[in-house]
Design an enzyme around this catalytic site. Sequence first.
Site, mmCIF file in Angstrom:
data_model
loop_
_atom_site.group_PDB
_atom_site.id
_atom_site.type_symbol
_atom_site.label_atom_id
_atom_site.label_comp_id
_atom_site.label_asym_id
_atom_site.label_seq_id
_atom_site.Cartn_x
_atom_site.Cartn_y
_atom_site.Cartn_z
ATOM 1 N N SER A 177 0.950 -1.178 -0.198
ATOM 2 C CA SER A 177 0.011 0.118 -0.104
ATOM 3 C C SER A 177 0.959 1.244 0.068
ATOM 4 O O SER A 177 0.274 2.381 -0.510
ATOM 5 C CB SER A 177 -1.091 -0.072 1.037
ATOM 6 O OG SER A 177 -0.237 -0.104 2.269
ATOM 7 N N HIS A 205 -5.268 -3.706 -2.547
ATOM 8 C CA HIS A 205 -4.877 -2.915 -3.707
ATOM 9 C C HIS A 205 -5.060 -3.491 -5.114
ATOM 10 O O HIS A 205 -4.617 -2.785 -6.000
ATOM 11 C CB HIS A 205 -3.675 -2.445 -3.538
ATOM 12 C CG HIS A 205 -3.541 -1.399 -2.248
ATOM 13 N ND1 HIS A 205 -4.101 -0.259 -2.020
ATOM 14 C CD2 HIS A 205 -3.164 -1.768 -0.788
ATOM 15 C CE1 HIS A 205 -4.223 0.311 -0.716
ATOM 16 N NE2 HIS A 205 -3.558 -0.642 0.091
ATOM 17 N N LYS A 236 -11.731 -0.299 -1.921
ATOM 18 C CA LYS A 236 -10.806 0.547 -2.778
ATOM 19 C C LYS A 236 -11.284 0.481 -4.267
ATOM 20 O O LYS A 236 -12.305 1.371 -4.412
ATOM 21 C CB LYS A 236 -9.417 -0.192 -2.596
ATOM 22 C CG LYS A 236 -8.982 0.095 -0.985
ATOM 23 C CD LYS A 236 -7.782 -0.389 -0.531
ATOM 24 C CE LYS A 236 -7.503 0.155 0.685
ATOM 25 N NZ LYS A 236 -6.841 -0.758 1.545
HETATM 26 C C1 LIG Z 1 -6.818 -0.968 3.295
HETATM 27 C C2 LIG Z 1 -6.372 -2.049 3.650
HETATM 28 C C3 LIG Z 1 -6.870 -3.063 4.592
HETATM 29 C C4 LIG Z 1 -8.349 -2.529 5.095
HETATM 30 O O1 LIG Z 1 -9.221 -2.534 4.322
HETATM 31 P P1 LIG Z 1 -10.688 -1.796 4.963
HETATM 32 O O2 LIG Z 1 -11.798 -2.131 4.121
HETATM 33 O O3 LIG Z 1 -10.217 -0.338 4.577
HETATM 34 O O4 LIG Z 1 -10.797 -1.946 6.239
HETATM 35 C C5 LIG Z 1 -6.427 -4.303 4.530
HETATM 36 N N1 LIG Z 1 -5.435 -4.717 4.032
HETATM 37 C C6 LIG Z 1 -4.806 -4.007 2.861
HETATM 38 C C7 LIG Z 1 -3.360 -4.417 2.464
HETATM 39 C C8 LIG Z 1 -5.121 -2.573 2.795
HETATM 40 O O5 LIG Z 1 -4.467 -1.910 1.980
#
Ligand SMILES: *Cc1c(COP(=O)(O)O)cnc(C)c1O
Length: 389
Positions: A177, A205, A236
């Site tokens: 990320s 992602h 996302k």
């Molecule tokens: C954003 C993210 C999460 C968390 O997801 P949410 O739905 O925002 O709680 C988990 N793992 C990774 C790698 C992320 O980038």
Amino acid sequence: MWHELCRQLQALEEKTQKRKLVRTESAGAWATINGTTMLNLASNNYLGLANDKRIIEAGVQAARTYGAGATASRLIVGNCPLYEEVETAVAKWKGSEAALVINSGYNANVGIISALAGRDGVVFSDKLNHASIIDGAILSRAEVKRYRHNDIDHLEELLRKTDERKRKIIVTDTVFSMDGDVAPLRALVELKKKYNAWLMIDEAHASGVYGEKGEGLAHHVGVSEHVDIHIGTFSKALGVFGAYVAGSRTLIDYLVNHMRPLIFTTALPPAVLGSIQAAVAIVQEEKERRAQLRELSAYFRNTLKELGFNIGASETHIVPIIIGDNERAVRFSEQLQASGIAAVAIRPPTVPEGSARIRFSLMATMTKQQLDWALESIVRAGRAMGVIG
Ligand SMILES: *Cc1c(COP(=O)(O)O)cnc(C)c1O
């Protein structure tokens, strides 16, 4: 007692690490932050689906049909019919036996790792994995062995030294990320077979972005059937909220019985499920969004590199400019915001000490002209601050 907390906040302020919430309205490529409209190079809305009319309308319809709230946890009376429909669609999309929708990616990692690892297990976790993976590993009370980022030799060394009778879980993000680089999935699959470990991947992602139908990086690389536990989010690229886990029927049944963040929390609001259902269908079909994102990302990365910026090992739609010092990173982001670009300084503890950075993320619905306009300001700020010559 409050005095001590105030002191800690002051200490953060002195290190330029104190954060605060900023009023933001975001719609597509543009965001209004504290009243100023900016090109949004900071969101995770990679495919531009968060304000898609079809996805919004599906949510509205679901709320009308099933109500605003779920009224209970899934195992009590909160298991709205949309859950089954979405889970069937996700399993089909991912090519797995079964799938389970979970309230967020954070809850997915915390709940799944703690349910599966157990006190006697060992969790092997990449050093740059998302915080929710780290928290899940801690909560599991299993032994946690963190391997150097993407370092297969280090991971193998740790696996070799582990009692072979123990349950072993290797966990990795597929697209990281804060760096925008990718995990060596083929090598991880070989190791997991060689050492009889489970492989769990977090496609937060990569879901929607990689793979012919946006299934994720494991499909793109062609190793998906060797992955034991697939996690991804709807929050996302899919533009909504929530997460999924896909895998065997046994895995899903086990989680329904053991995963505390599924059992002890209210089910998702029907509107969220309705929107997820629409997003899962759209993301598989609209391949041009992925193609556009890929093209814009390559252009943005290559231009920054040619200009002399340090973008680390990024090869995706997440592109950092690594600055180092916290204060300089913050000043850089302030300059960008002053010229109409929303890009946020990422500081420790989110990234390792001394590697503060600006994190850019691209959106399929942007244009090359918009990026050129942003690049001009990035260059100006970079020269003014001596980040590039
Ligand atoms: C954003 C993210 C999460 C968390 O997801 P949410 O739905 O925002 O709680 C988990 N793992 C990774 C790698 C992320 O980038």
